[in-house]
Design a protein around this motif. Structure first.
Motif, PDB file in Angstrom:
ATOM      1  N   LEU A 209      -0.112  36.229 -24.279  1.00  0.00           N
ATOM      2  CA  LEU A 209      -1.465  35.716 -24.505  1.00  0.00           C
ATOM      3  C   LEU A 209      -1.714  35.444 -25.982  1.00  0.00           C
ATOM      4  CD1 LEU A 209      -3.583  37.852 -22.021  1.00  0.00           C
ATOM      5  CD2 LEU A 209      -2.979  35.438 -21.828  1.00  0.00           C
ATOM      6  N   GLU A 210      -1.189  36.301 -26.861  1.00  0.00           N
ATOM      7  CA  GLU A 210      -1.328  36.070 -28.299  1.00  0.00           C
ATOM      8  C   GLU A 210      -0.627  34.784 -28.715  1.00  0.00           C
ATOM      9  OE1 GLU A 210       0.209  39.525 -30.222  1.00  0.00           O
ATOM     10  OE2 GLU A 210      -1.577  40.725 -29.821  1.00  0.00           O
ATOM     11  N   LEU A 211       0.538  34.532 -28.148  1.00  0.00           N
ATOM     12  CA  LEU A 211       1.259  33.303 -28.471  1.00  0.00           C
ATOM     13  C   LEU A 211       0.512  32.072 -27.979  1.00  0.00           C
ATOM     14  CD1 LEU A 211       4.951  34.332 -27.762  1.00  0.00           C
ATOM     15  CD2 LEU A 211       3.938  33.706 -29.946  1.00  0.00           C
ATOM     16  N   ILE A 212      -0.042  32.157 -26.793  1.00  0.00           N
ATOM     17  CA  ILE A 212      -0.797  31.022 -26.259  1.00  0.00           C
ATOM     18  C   ILE A 212      -2.042  30.780 -27.105  1.00  0.00           C
ATOM     19  CG2 ILE A 212      -2.151  30.217 -24.283  1.00  0.00           C
ATOM     20  CD1 ILE A 212      -0.116  31.695 -22.498  1.00  0.00           C
ATOM     21  N   ARG A 213      -2.733  31.854 -27.475  1.00  0.00           N
ATOM     22  CA  ARG A 213      -3.951  31.716 -28.281  1.00  0.00           C
ATOM     23  C   ARG A 213      -3.656  31.253 -29.699  1.00  0.00           C
ATOM     24  NH1 ARG A 213      -5.555  37.219 -26.030  1.00  0.00           N
ATOM     25  NH2 ARG A 213      -6.789  36.687 -24.198  1.00  0.00           N
TER      26      ARG A 213
ATOM     27  N   ARG B  96      -4.979  27.657 -26.622  1.00  0.00           N
ATOM     28  CA  ARG B  96      -6.202  28.443 -26.526  1.00  0.00           C
ATOM     29  C   ARG B  96      -7.193  27.786 -25.569  1.00  0.00           C
ATOM     30  NH1 ARG B  96      -8.226  28.096 -31.598  1.00  0.00           N
ATOM     31  NH2 ARG B  96      -6.382  29.212 -32.300  1.00  0.00           N
ATOM     32  N   VAL B  97      -7.367  26.475 -25.693  1.00  0.00           N
ATOM     33  CA  VAL B  97      -8.296  25.750 -24.819  1.00  0.00           C
ATOM     34  C   VAL B  97      -7.766  25.737 -23.388  1.00  0.00           C
ATOM     35  CG1 VAL B  97      -9.296  23.482 -24.339  1.00  0.00           C
ATOM     36  CG2 VAL B  97      -9.227  24.339 -26.679  1.00  0.00           C
TER      37      VAL B  97
ATOM     38  N   ILE C  16      -8.228  30.381 -17.160  1.00  0.00           N
ATOM     39  CA  ILE C  16      -8.882  31.655 -16.836  1.00  0.00           C
ATOM     40  C   ILE C  16     -10.229  31.395 -16.170  1.00  0.00           C
ATOM     41  CG2 ILE C  16      -9.934  33.723 -17.857  1.00  0.00           C
ATOM     42  CD1 ILE C  16      -6.901  33.892 -17.768  1.00  0.00           C
ATOM     43  N   ALA C  17     -10.979  30.405 -16.662  1.00  0.00           N
ATOM     44  CA  ALA C  17     -12.286  30.095 -16.079  1.00  0.00           C
ATOM     45  C   ALA C  17     -12.137  29.639 -14.628  1.00  0.00           C
ATOM     46  CB  ALA C  17     -12.986  29.021 -16.905  1.00  0.00           C
ATOM     47  N   ILE C  18     -11.176  28.782 -14.359  1.00  0.00           N
ATOM     48  CA  ILE C  18     -10.984  28.266 -12.993  1.00  0.00           C
ATOM     49  C   ILE C  18     -10.457  29.365 -12.073  1.00  0.00           C
ATOM     50  CG2 ILE C  18      -9.611  26.660 -11.600  1.00  0.00           C
ATOM     51  CD1 ILE C  18      -9.861  24.673 -13.938  1.00  0.00           C
TER      52      ILE C  18
END
Length: 182
Positions: free
Chosen positions: A62-66, A72-73, A79-81
């Motif tokens: 998650l840190e790498l993705i963010r 991040r977007v 996550i929202a969906i």
């Protein structure tokens, strides 16, 4: 108890992300229920809770993705969906017997990965469920039986009404008919 400093092992994924020019936060954000680390050292080894390996891997991923603005977007949207899907299914299952509320709380947990408001709402829910459970366990056996009976009557009424109005099956009428014929 004396505070000790224990160096943490280098995180390979974070180091490689930094080499590529992404800014990755090295310290964890303060979360409710976690011990707060002091600036000068850390918690003593005996006090520190070790996280399971899979949680460390998920956290690193998650840190790498963010670290990437596009990631991040995309993570926020995913996550929202996913959270909305789980919460929607949970809300649809609330009147039926089964894991309706459990799915709503699970969806809230999914949202809590990215959204602060969901993290606060999940903490509020945990606090109140824990308080309710503690209150029930302090009650006498008679009060617990009454609470269980009320819960059983409620679930039975929900099942009866769900079957009657969604499938057109009236269990009470069928049971009375069966008892009258036998």
């Amino acid at each position: 108890m004396e505070r000790m400093t224990a160096p943490s092992p280098p995180n390979v994924a974070v180091c490689s992300a930094e080499k590529r020019g992404y800014g990755v936060p090295k310290e964890q954000r303060d979360r409710p229920g976690r011990p707060v680390r002091e600036q000068g050292g850390g918690l003593a080894v005996a006090e520190r809770r070790s996280r399971p390996r899979w949680r460390q891997q998920v956290s690193t991923t998650l840190e790498l993705i963010r670290a990437n603005p596009t990631g991040r977007v995309a993570l926020k949207i995913f996550i929202a969906i996913a959270g909305a899907l789980v919460v929607t299914i949970g809300i649809a299952l609330i009147p039926l017997p089964g894991p309706g509320w459990l799915l709503v709380i699970a969806g809230l947990g999914i949202w809590a990965v990215e959204f602060h408001w969901a993290r606060r709402l999940l903490a509020f829910t945990r606090r109140h469920v824990h308080g309710w459970t503690q209150w029930v366990t302090r009650q006498s056996l008679g009060v617990r039986f009454v609470l269980g009976g009320v819960g059983l009557v409620f679930v039975s009424a929900v099942v009866w009404l769900s079957l009657k109005y969604s499938l057109g099956i009236d269990l009470v009428a069928q049971v009375l008919k069966y008892l009258a014929t036998n």
